[in-house]
Motif scaffolding. Structure first.
Motif, PDB file in Angstrom:
ATOM      1  N   GLU A   1     -72.981  24.246   1.159  1.00 13.80           N
ATOM      2  CA  GLU A   1     -72.824  26.180   1.277  1.00 13.80           C
ATOM      3  C   GLU A   1     -71.855  25.937  -0.269  1.00 13.80           C
ATOM      4  OE1 GLU A   1     -73.593  28.289   2.789  1.00 13.80           O
ATOM      5  OE2 GLU A   1     -71.970  29.457   2.483  1.00 13.80           O
ATOM      6  N   GLU A   2     -70.942  24.884  -0.299  1.00 15.11           N
ATOM      7  CA  GLU A   2     -69.765  25.040  -1.816  1.00 15.11           C
ATOM      8  C   GLU A   2     -71.118  25.113  -2.953  1.00 15.11           C
ATOM      9  OE1 GLU A   2     -66.309  22.651   0.681  1.00 15.11           O
ATOM     10  OE2 GLU A   2     -67.952  21.550  -0.334  1.00 15.11           O
ATOM     11  N   SER A   3     -71.859  24.078  -2.631  1.00  9.44           N
ATOM     12  CA  SER A   3     -73.021  23.788  -3.729  1.00  9.44           C
ATOM     13  C   SER A   3     -73.315  25.177  -4.310  1.00  9.44           C
ATOM     14  CB  SER A   3     -74.146  22.959  -4.108  1.00  9.44           C
ATOM     15  OG  SER A   3     -73.979  21.459  -3.573  1.00  9.44           O
ATOM     16  N   GLU A   4     -74.000  25.734  -2.953  1.00  7.99           N
ATOM     17  CA  GLU A   4     -74.545  27.082  -3.992  1.00  7.99           C
ATOM     18  C   GLU A   4     -73.149  28.265  -3.767  1.00  7.99           C
ATOM     19  OE1 GLU A   4     -77.432  28.353  -3.025  1.00  7.99           O
ATOM     20  OE2 GLU A   4     -78.252  27.509  -1.536  1.00  7.99           O
ATOM     21  N   ASN A   5     -72.283  28.304  -3.281  1.00  7.90           N
ATOM     22  CA  ASN A   5     -70.961  28.707  -4.059  1.00  7.90           C
ATOM     23  C   ASN A   5     -70.826  28.790  -5.631  1.00  7.90           C
ATOM     24  OD1 ASN A   5     -70.948  30.589  -1.596  1.00  7.90           O
ATOM     25  ND2 ASN A   5     -69.412  29.136  -1.452  1.00  7.90           N
ATOM     26  N   PHE A   6     -71.285  27.722  -5.857  1.00  9.71           N
ATOM     27  CA  PHE A   6     -70.744  27.177  -7.415  1.00  9.71           C
ATOM     28  C   PHE A   6     -72.446  26.965  -8.304  1.00  9.71           C
ATOM     29  CE2 PHE A   6     -72.590  24.000 -10.391  1.00  9.71           C
ATOM     30  CZ  PHE A   6     -70.841  23.645 -11.451  1.00  9.71           C
ATOM     31  N   ASN A   7     -73.237  26.775  -7.630  1.00  9.26           N
ATOM     32  CA  ASN A   7     -73.555  27.703  -8.343  1.00  9.26           C
ATOM     33  C   ASN A   7     -73.778  29.183  -8.890  1.00  9.26           C
ATOM     34  OD1 ASN A   7     -75.139  24.926  -8.764  1.00  9.26           O
ATOM     35  ND2 ASN A   7     -76.580  25.558  -6.728  1.00  9.26           N
ATOM     36  N   SER A   8     -73.551  29.661  -7.738  1.00  9.88           N
ATOM     37  CA  SER A   8     -73.875  31.497  -7.643  1.00  9.88           C
ATOM     38  C   SER A   8     -72.351  31.677  -9.735  1.00  9.88           C
ATOM     39  CB  SER A   8     -73.029  31.930  -6.937  1.00  9.88           C
ATOM     40  OG  SER A   8     -73.940  31.779  -5.377  1.00  9.88           O
ATOM     41  N   ARG A   9     -71.357  31.155  -9.010  1.00  9.28           N
ATOM     42  CA  ARG A   9     -69.957  31.274  -9.845  1.00  9.28           C
ATOM     43  C   ARG A   9     -70.481  30.828 -11.149  1.00  9.28           C
ATOM     44  NH1 ARG A   9     -67.080  29.218  -5.901  1.00  9.28           N
ATOM     45  NH2 ARG A   9     -67.261  27.459  -6.391  1.00  9.28           N
ATOM     46  N   LEU A  10     -71.327  29.817 -11.732  1.00 13.24           N
ATOM     47  CA  LEU A  10     -71.986  29.158 -12.964  1.00 13.24           C
ATOM     48  C   LEU A  10     -73.136  30.002 -13.520  1.00 13.24           C
ATOM     49  CD1 LEU A  10     -71.447  26.909 -14.892  1.00 13.24           C
ATOM     50  CD2 LEU A  10     -73.923  25.999 -13.348  1.00 13.24           C
ATOM     51  N   ILE A  11     -73.315  30.959 -12.401  1.00 16.40           N
ATOM     52  CA  ILE A  11     -75.084  31.585 -12.988  1.00 16.40           C
ATOM     53  C   ILE A  11     -73.979  33.090 -13.605  1.00 16.40           C
ATOM     54  CG2 ILE A  11     -76.617  33.550 -12.502  1.00 16.40           C
ATOM     55  CD1 ILE A  11     -77.158  31.512 -10.522  1.00 16.40           C
ATOM     56  N   LEU A  12     -72.946  33.466 -12.733  1.00 15.47           N
ATOM     57  CA  LEU A  12     -72.453  34.918 -13.075  1.00 15.47           C
ATOM     58  C   LEU A  12     -72.119  34.497 -15.192  1.00 15.47           C
ATOM     59  CD1 LEU A  12     -71.374  35.954  -9.885  1.00 15.47           C
ATOM     60  CD2 LEU A  12     -72.551  36.823 -11.959  1.00 15.47           C
ATOM     61  N   ILE A  13     -70.702  32.919 -15.269  1.00 21.16           N
ATOM     62  CA  ILE A  13     -70.239  32.872 -16.439  1.00 21.16           C
ATOM     63  C   ILE A  13     -71.010  32.557 -17.336  1.00 21.16           C
ATOM     64  CG2 ILE A  13     -68.456  30.704 -17.369  1.00 21.16           C
ATOM     65  CD1 ILE A  13     -67.442  30.201 -13.862  1.00 21.16           C
ATOM     66  N   LEU A  14     -72.549  31.924 -17.068  1.00 21.30           N
ATOM     67  CA  LEU A  14     -73.308  31.953 -18.013  1.00 21.30           C
ATOM     68  C   LEU A  14     -73.575  33.266 -18.707  1.00 21.30           C
ATOM     69  CD1 LEU A  14     -75.209  28.787 -16.720  1.00 21.30           C
ATOM     70  CD2 LEU A  14     -73.853  28.363 -18.528  1.00 21.30           C
ATOM     71  N   ALA A  15     -73.752  34.535 -17.679  1.00 19.36           N
ATOM     72  CA  ALA A  15     -74.550  35.683 -17.603  1.00 19.36           C
ATOM     73  C   ALA A  15     -73.552  36.502 -18.503  1.00 19.36           C
ATOM     74  CB  ALA A  15     -75.606  35.981 -16.367  1.00 19.36           C
ATOM     75  N   ASN A  16     -72.659  36.441 -18.594  1.00 17.32           N
ATOM     76  CA  ASN A  16     -71.471  36.754 -19.233  1.00 17.32           C
ATOM     77  C   ASN A  16     -71.602  36.470 -20.321  1.00 17.32           C
ATOM     78  OD1 ASN A  16     -68.990  38.781 -19.393  1.00 17.32           O
ATOM     79  ND2 ASN A  16     -68.690  36.768 -20.050  1.00 17.32           N
TER      80      ASN A  16
ATOM     81  N   ILE B   1     -73.920  34.708 -22.128  1.00 21.79           N
ATOM     82  CA  ILE B   1     -75.112  35.498 -22.252  1.00 21.79           C
ATOM     83  C   ILE B   1     -75.518  37.010 -23.174  1.00 21.79           C
ATOM     84  CG2 ILE B   1     -77.624  35.777 -22.077  1.00 21.79           C
ATOM     85  CD1 ILE B   1     -77.125  33.435 -20.270  1.00 21.79           C
ATOM     86  N   GLY B   2     -74.707  37.336 -22.051  1.00 22.78           N
ATOM     87  CA  GLY B   2     -74.594  39.265 -22.504  1.00 22.78           C
ATOM     88  C   GLY B   2     -75.767  39.698 -22.425  1.00 22.78           C
ATOM     89  N   ASP B   3     -76.680  39.817 -23.888  1.00 19.64           N
ATOM     90  CA  ASP B   3     -77.437  40.571 -24.133  1.00 19.64           C
ATOM     91  C   ASP B   3     -78.662  40.715 -22.953  1.00 19.64           C
ATOM     92  OD1 ASP B   3     -80.111  41.372 -25.108  1.00 19.64           O
ATOM     93  OD2 ASP B   3     -80.173  40.393 -26.637  1.00 19.64           O
ATOM     94  N   GLU B   4     -78.825  41.950 -22.255  1.00 15.07           N
ATOM     95  CA  GLU B   4     -79.316  42.090 -21.222  1.00 15.07           C
ATOM     96  C   GLU B   4     -80.861  41.633 -21.337  1.00 15.07           C
ATOM     97  OE1 GLU B   4     -78.744  46.005 -19.388  1.00 15.07           O
ATOM     98  OE2 GLU B   4     -76.843  46.055 -21.166  1.00 15.07           O
ATOM     99  N   ARG B   5     -81.579  41.638 -22.960  1.00 16.30           N
ATOM    100  CA  ARG B   5     -82.473  41.711 -22.946  1.00 16.30           C
ATOM    101  C   ARG B   5     -83.242  39.724 -22.567  1.00 16.30           C
ATOM    102  NH1 ARG B   5     -84.919  42.565 -28.191  1.00 16.30           N
ATOM    103  NH2 ARG B   5     -82.440  40.944 -28.320  1.00 16.30           N
TER     104      ARG B   5
END
Lengths: 535, 63
Positions: free
Chosen positions: B30-45, B47-51
């Protein structure tokens, strides 16, 4: 305070035509004296159209109900003659606090853009809005306008005929019938008009319930909106606290879809819930409590022959974002000038098909936004719950995550991209004022631009002294010349000119932009007016 | 044509990979999944480029 919504505003009175052998004929009948029906009644009356409003009750809305009044609704109300009164009574708020579990994650300031007459939002109980609108109708009656409101007139049956609509109406004196050229159904989500015609609401996405309460308290919280995700006092759901006039606080507790409504509404169940939220030691009075159930759906078409649906009768959304009553008032705003032109024979009936196109588009936008808010507030899967909680956790420390927090995207008017009333856009910018967009406001030396437009078409001439021969236009058009000065130069460039030195804008009666040019050409203007009239 | 980078772009890739695994050490699923979710959001921001983000989502759908 509760006497506010017990006030009888349009008492039943027997009308002579109730005893007629044959149904009396009316031009336009509006069913429903809520904010949407009343706005439509005022708008049509100002256009010189005789309107009869019928409503099954005699009173304003019971309880505060739709409390967030958007800037666009205030601008429309201004044109109808009640905007300033609403602003004066309403609570202006800019500060919002977002809480997760029980701690504050962050706060935001709406920081409304300057140079507009009206703020982004005010909070005002629906019963005040309705009362002001009825007062305005009384004022118009006093000036000799033939508008009437018939209380305790309940629609029983609607029959669509070729060029008219027949209504059977139940009153304390029995049933009578009347006919009309056009029927505008503003009778809410459980519309009798809709069900009588066998028309269904479609596209149900989800259902949810909210416990809605108005309370007065002996403490003074600051004027701010507080939104809780998953608070301990309402586990797994959301909660909202919002300030209204007269020291009344509005509380919305999300309950989920699978609940026993009668149980939840009982005082012995409501009070402990509110105490858990507000604190055991706080004294409060419960003024009104209700369960609001909504389903996110809309009719496939808002126009069925001579019957037009507006507001909740045509579309219903979740309360997140204040997109219910605000979009309903915009339906009325879109509809009334078109109906007037059709009644006058100046435009073909097909002009009303654009009401359908433009407002279905707005309803789709509102449903999309409110569905996204609901997905964030009530995650439907483990993965979406994880992402939601990750966004909330990150937004406590990092600004970048805050825009992802979705507690409702507040209602803004729809731009009618692709409408057949639009002429081609001759300017590349500003994008916000592209053809189809609602016209932004602008401060002038003597007031604001939007309250000068009146009820018809308008031409705004920016930095150009143009001699326009109005005689060649198919309708009366008001021309407003605007010269930039030091106080509004930045606003004019930001909102209307962009890279251009001068511009001509054609504005529809509902203040949406129909055409624009960086140069003057009389023929193009004439053609654009015809296009915007559906000719 | 894709806009997302498909050539190897992380210099010390073994270092990165072991840091990524180390971050999950001792975490429950569960903690790993939550970690991954945070990491994805941080990286996605970042990158920023929607394409790019859209292409990344499409690529991740391939199994």
């Amino acid at each position: 305070m509760s006497e506010n919504f017990e006030k009888i505003l349009y008492k039943y009175k027997k009308m002579v035509d109730q005893d007629f052998k044959n149904p009396s004929h009316h031009r336009v009948v509006i069913v429903g004296a809520g904010p949407v029906g009343l706005c439509a009644a005022i708008d049509l009356t100002l256009h010189g159209v005789k309107v009869t409003v019928i409503d099954e009750s005699e009173k304003v809305s019971s309880g505060s109900r739709a409390i967030c009044v958007s800037k666009r609704t205030l601008e429309i109300s201004d044109r109808l003659g009640v905007g300033k009164k609403m602003l004066e009574k309403g609570v202006v708020w800019n500060l919002g606090k977002v809480l997760f579990e029980n701690r504050k994650i962050y706060e935001f300031n709406l920081l409304p853009e300057e140079g507009h007459e009206y703020p982004a939002f005010i909070n005002l109980q629906q019963y005040y809005v309705e009362e002001y609108l009825v007062e305005r109708i009384r004022q118009l009656q006093g000036e000799g306008h033939p508008v009437e409101i018939r209380g305790k007139n309940k629609v029983q049956k609607v029959t669509a005929q070729k060029n008219q609509v027949l209504l059977d109406i139940e009153t304390p004196d029995g049933i009578y019938s009347l006919s009309c050229d056009w029927l505008v159904a503003c009778d809410g989500p459980r519309s009798t008009v809709r069900s009588s015609l066998g028309l269904d609401f479609e596209g149900q996405i989800f259902e949810d319930n909210f416990l809605i309460a108005d309370v007065t308290m002996d403490v003074d919280f600051p004027t701010e909106r507080r939104f809780w995700f998953d608070p301990s006092f309402n586990k797994g759901q959301s909660a909202l606290l919002h300030k209204q006039p007269d020291g009344v606080w509005r509380i919305d507790l999300q309950l989920g879809w699978d609940i026993d409504k009668e149980e939840e509404k009982k005082k012995e169940n409501v009070i402990p819930r509110l105490k858990a939220m507000l604190g055991e030691e706080l004294n409060f009075n419960l003024e009104w409590v209700s369960i609001y159930t909504f389903q996110c759906m809309k009719m496939e078409k808002f126009k069925h022959g001579r019957i037009l649906f507006a507001g909740d009768s045509a579309h219903q959304v979740s309360p997140f974002g204040a997109r219910g009553a605000n979009s309903g008032v915009q339906d009325a705003d879109n509809l009334c000038w078109k109906l007037k032109l059709v009644l006058d024979g100046s435009s073909p009936e097909s002009l009303l098909d654009t009401y359908n196109y433009e407002r279905v588009m707005a309803a789709d936008e509102n449903i999309l936004n409110s569905s996204r808010s609901t997905d964030f507030i009530t995650p439907k899967s483990k993965a979406s719950m994880r992402f939601r909680n990750a966004v909330l956790a990150l937004s406590e420390k990092y600004e970048f995550a805050r825009p992802l927090v979705n507690s409702g995207r507040l209602s803004t008017p729809t731009t009618y991209d692709g409408s057949m009333l639009n002429s081609s856009d001759h300017m590349n910018e500003p994008r916000r004022s592209r053809v189809g967009a609602p016209c932004p406001d602008l401060p002038l030396k003597d007031g604001f631009l939007l309250n000068k437009t009146g009820k018809g078409f308008c031409i705004f001439c920016f930095n150009t002294e143009t001699k326009i021969d109005k005689g060649s236009f198919p309708v009366d058009v008001k021309i407003i010349n605007i010269q930039e000065d030091s106080s509004n130069r930045d606003f004019i460039f930001d909102r209307f000119l962009g890279e251009y030195k001068e511009a001509i804008y054609l504005i529809r009666p509902d203040q949406h932009i129909a055409a624009r040019w960086p140069f003057f050409d009389a023929n193009s203007i004439k053609k654009a007016i015809c296009t915007a009239m559906g000719n | 044509m894709r806009n997302i980078k498909l050539n190897a772009n992380i210099k010390n890739c073994d270092d990165f990979y072991s840091k990524l695994l180390a971050a999950h050490d001792g975490l429950s699923d569960e903690e790993s999944e939550n970690f991954n979710s945070r990491l994805i959001l941080i990286l996605a921001n970042h990158i920023g480029d929607e394409r790019i983000l859209e292409e990344a989502i499409e690529m991740a759908k391939e199994k």
